[in-house]
Design a protein around this motif. Sequence first.
Motif, PDB file in Angstrom:
ATOM      1  N   ALA A 283       0.835  -1.209   0.000  1.00 47.55           N
ATOM      2  CA  ALA A 283       0.000   0.000   0.000  1.00 47.55           C
ATOM      3  C   ALA A 283       0.868   1.256   0.000  1.00 47.55           C
ATOM      4  CB  ALA A 283      -0.930  -0.015   1.210  1.00 47.55           C
ATOM      5  N   LEU A 284       1.884   1.287   0.848  1.00 46.14           N
ATOM      6  CA  LEU A 284       2.747   2.468   0.916  1.00 46.14           C
ATOM      7  C   LEU A 284       3.545   2.646  -0.368  1.00 46.14           C
ATOM      8  CD1 LEU A 284       4.087   2.256   4.599  1.00 46.14           C
ATOM      9  CD2 LEU A 284       2.532   3.967   3.640  1.00 46.14           C
ATOM     10  N   ARG A 285       4.040   1.562  -0.906  1.00 44.48           N
ATOM     11  CA  ARG A 285       4.856   1.657  -2.118  1.00 44.48           C
ATOM     12  C   ARG A 285       4.051   2.199  -3.298  1.00 44.48           C
ATOM     13  NH1 ARG A 285       7.955  -2.290  -1.521  1.00 44.48           N
ATOM     14  NH2 ARG A 285       6.733  -4.024  -2.339  1.00 44.48           N
ATOM     15  N   TRP A 286       2.742   1.923  -3.294  1.00 50.74           N
ATOM     16  CA  TRP A 286       1.909   2.388  -4.401  1.00 50.74           C
ATOM     17  C   TRP A 286       1.066   3.616  -4.032  1.00 50.74           C
ATOM     18  CZ3 TRP A 286       2.407   1.225  -9.363  1.00 50.74           C
ATOM     19  CH2 TRP A 286       3.185   0.120  -9.684  1.00 50.74           C
ATOM     20  N   GLY A 287       1.518   4.367  -3.031  1.00 48.58           N
ATOM     21  CA  GLY A 287       0.944   5.685  -2.777  1.00 48.58           C
ATOM     22  C   GLY A 287      -0.307   5.704  -1.928  1.00 48.58           C
ATOM     23  N   PHE A 288      -0.609   4.620  -1.180  1.00 46.74           N
ATOM     24  CA  PHE A 288      -1.783   4.592  -0.312  1.00 46.74           C
ATOM     25  C   PHE A 288      -1.313   4.714   1.130  1.00 46.74           C
ATOM     26  CE2 PHE A 288      -3.037   2.350  -4.150  1.00 46.74           C
ATOM     27  CZ  PHE A 288      -4.301   2.850  -4.397  1.00 46.74           C
ATOM     28  N   ALA A 289      -1.559   5.882   1.734  1.00 46.18           N
ATOM     29  CA  ALA A 289      -1.108   6.113   3.099  1.00 46.18           C
ATOM     30  C   ALA A 289      -1.882   5.276   4.105  1.00 46.18           C
ATOM     31  CB  ALA A 289      -1.238   7.597   3.453  1.00 46.18           C
ATOM     32  N   SER A 290      -3.139   4.955   3.790  1.00 50.71           N
ATOM     33  CA  SER A 290      -3.989   4.184   4.687  1.00 50.71           C
ATOM     34  C   SER A 290      -4.176   2.771   4.135  1.00 50.71           C
ATOM     35  CB  SER A 290      -5.355   4.864   4.852  1.00 50.71           C
ATOM     36  OG  SER A 290      -6.290   3.994   5.467  1.00 50.71           O
ATOM     37  N   ALA A 291      -3.731   1.772   4.898  1.00 52.21           N
ATOM     38  CA  ALA A 291      -3.888   0.381   4.459  1.00 52.21           C
ATOM     39  C   ALA A 291      -5.356  -0.023   4.388  1.00 52.21           C
ATOM     40  CB  ALA A 291      -3.134  -0.552   5.413  1.00 52.21           C
ATOM     41  N   SER A 292      -6.188   0.537   5.289  1.00 52.96           N
ATOM     42  CA  SER A 292      -7.609   0.173   5.285  1.00 52.96           C
ATOM     43  C   SER A 292      -8.312   0.734   4.056  1.00 52.96           C
ATOM     44  CB  SER A 292      -8.289   0.676   6.567  1.00 52.96           C
ATOM     45  OG  SER A 292      -8.218   2.089   6.657  1.00 52.96           O
ATOM     46  N   ARG A 293      -7.979   1.971   3.658  1.00 48.48           N
ATOM     47  CA  ARG A 293      -8.585   2.529   2.451  1.00 48.48           C
ATOM     48  C   ARG A 293      -8.082   1.801   1.203  1.00 48.48           C
ATOM     49  NH1 ARG A 293     -11.670   6.736   2.592  1.00 48.48           N
ATOM     50  NH2 ARG A 293     -11.262   7.224   0.402  1.00 48.48           N
ATOM     51  N   PHE A 294      -6.802   1.438   1.216  1.00 49.21           N
ATOM     52  CA  PHE A 294      -6.275   0.628   0.121  1.00 49.21           C
ATOM     53  C   PHE A 294      -7.049  -0.675   0.002  1.00 49.21           C
ATOM     54  CE2 PHE A 294      -3.306  -2.943  -0.821  1.00 49.21           C
ATOM     55  CZ  PHE A 294      -3.173  -2.727  -2.186  1.00 49.21           C
ATOM     56  N   ALA A 295      -7.299  -1.334   1.143  1.00 44.54           N
ATOM     57  CA  ALA A 295      -8.021  -2.607   1.132  1.00 44.54           C
ATOM     58  C   ALA A 295      -9.431  -2.434   0.585  1.00 44.54           C
ATOM     59  CB  ALA A 295      -8.062  -3.202   2.538  1.00 44.54           C
ATOM     60  N   LYS A 296     -10.093  -1.315   0.950  1.00 46.59           N
ATOM     61  CA  LYS A 296     -11.450  -1.076   0.458  1.00 46.59           C
ATOM     62  C   LYS A 296     -11.454  -0.880  -1.057  1.00 46.59           C
ATOM     63  CE  LYS A 296     -15.426   2.015   0.737  1.00 46.59           C
ATOM     64  NZ  LYS A 296     -15.515   2.081  -0.750  1.00 46.59           N
ATOM     65  N   HIS A 297     -10.555  -0.011  -1.555  1.00 46.85           N
ATOM     66  CA  HIS A 297     -10.484   0.233  -2.998  1.00 46.85           C
ATOM     67  C   HIS A 297     -10.140  -1.065  -3.738  1.00 46.85           C
ATOM     68  CE1 HIS A 297     -11.055   4.477  -2.655  1.00 46.85           C
ATOM     69  NE2 HIS A 297      -9.913   4.705  -2.033  1.00 46.85           N
ATOM     70  N   TYR A 298      -9.237  -1.853  -3.169  1.00 46.12           N
ATOM     71  CA  TYR A 298      -8.824  -3.100  -3.812  1.00 46.12           C
ATOM     72  C   TYR A 298      -9.980  -4.086  -3.875  1.00 46.12           C
ATOM     73  CZ  TYR A 298      -5.956  -7.133  -5.006  1.00 46.12           C
ATOM     74  OH  TYR A 298      -5.434  -8.215  -5.648  1.00 46.12           O
ATOM     75  N   ARG A 299     -10.721  -4.213  -2.789  1.00 49.11           N
ATOM     76  CA  ARG A 299     -11.856  -5.138  -2.754  1.00 49.11           C
ATOM     77  C   ARG A 299     -12.926  -4.713  -3.746  1.00 49.11           C
ATOM     78  NH1 ARG A 299     -12.241  -5.161   2.275  1.00 49.11           N
ATOM     79  NH2 ARG A 299     -13.819  -3.530   2.474  1.00 49.11           N
ATOM     80  N   ASP A 300     -13.162  -3.401  -3.871  1.00 49.92           N
ATOM     81  CA  ASP A 300     -14.140  -2.901  -4.846  1.00 49.92           C
ATOM     82  C   ASP A 300     -13.714  -3.239  -6.271  1.00 49.92           C
ATOM     83  OD1 ASP A 300     -15.640  -1.868  -2.785  1.00 49.92           O
ATOM     84  OD2 ASP A 300     -14.914   0.196  -3.024  1.00 49.92           O
TER      85      ASP A 300
END
Length: 313
Positions: A283-300
């Motif tokens: 998540a951090l390497r690809w510009g997502f500061a929040s792992a939880s928001r990354f997980a939500k966008h990824y799941r969507d």
Amino acid sequence: MGEVLTLSSRDIGVVEDTWRQFVPSAALQRVDPRTFAFSWSSAALPHFSTVRYELSASVQSAIDPEGQLMACRVASRGSWVGTPRGELNAGLPWVALDGPTSARWRDRAEVRAFVFDREWAETEVRRLTGEDRFSLRHPGVGSSPVNRDFAAHWERVFLHIAGSLFAPGPRSHLIEAELRRHALHATLAAFSPEFGLALQRSVQRRAAPRSVQRAIAYLEEHAHEAITIDDVAEAAGISTRGLQYAFRRALDMTPTDYLRRRRLEGAHAEMQAGTASSVGEIALRWGFASASRFAKHYRDAYGRTPRQTLRGG
């Protein structure tokens, strides 16, 4: 014109021999012969077959298609479907691609299947998307559908194509080719999030004005870097406000939306390759500061969690 085959039999060997004309690895196991009855319909076109059969008996079957892509639905109250990677939802269609798939049911089942020549299917999807590296290998195409809406769409498409191909009377080769493409498109849409994204990129490259094309090229090249929308606008030779408007008009999304999706694709590819140790690291390497928001966008986007992908799920 495609070759149509219909038959009925109470001979277990006939069932297995018939299936193996379409999927050479097909095998029936643990068949209860006391109530066995078989009714088969199929239509074979170049590189593609549509199969529908009803089987009365308690049965376990196994397939391991080599050089093929098979999408299937076993309609039965007591069915079970599984692969070495785990159990599948037997109430939905599923795909057999890399590795064996087993199914079993009690009493009676209706089996519906599309069977594609894999090399033809891969060539066709690359032509459709314009992406020469698109692969049908798992998990590029998953065993389970993206969601229930796509699964229901696949079933509607199957009934339409089966009804068209099994109907008596002549058909032109053009119509048969369109039905074959329609079956492949519905199957990939149902089982491959990457296919949907690739189609969107293909449309965007063709339809976008030059300023948006320049912005897309910059985003594709620098998505893994700490870029801003002002950087993108400067590279495209347009104001930030103008870029926002151009993206909305051409792509019905913002540049930020596009950048997020491109970063999700990069993170997804990295997790599939197994080159990272944790979701937070990716998540951090690809510009997502929040792992939880990354997980939500990824799941969507992909219908499963980043952790499931990282673990090979």
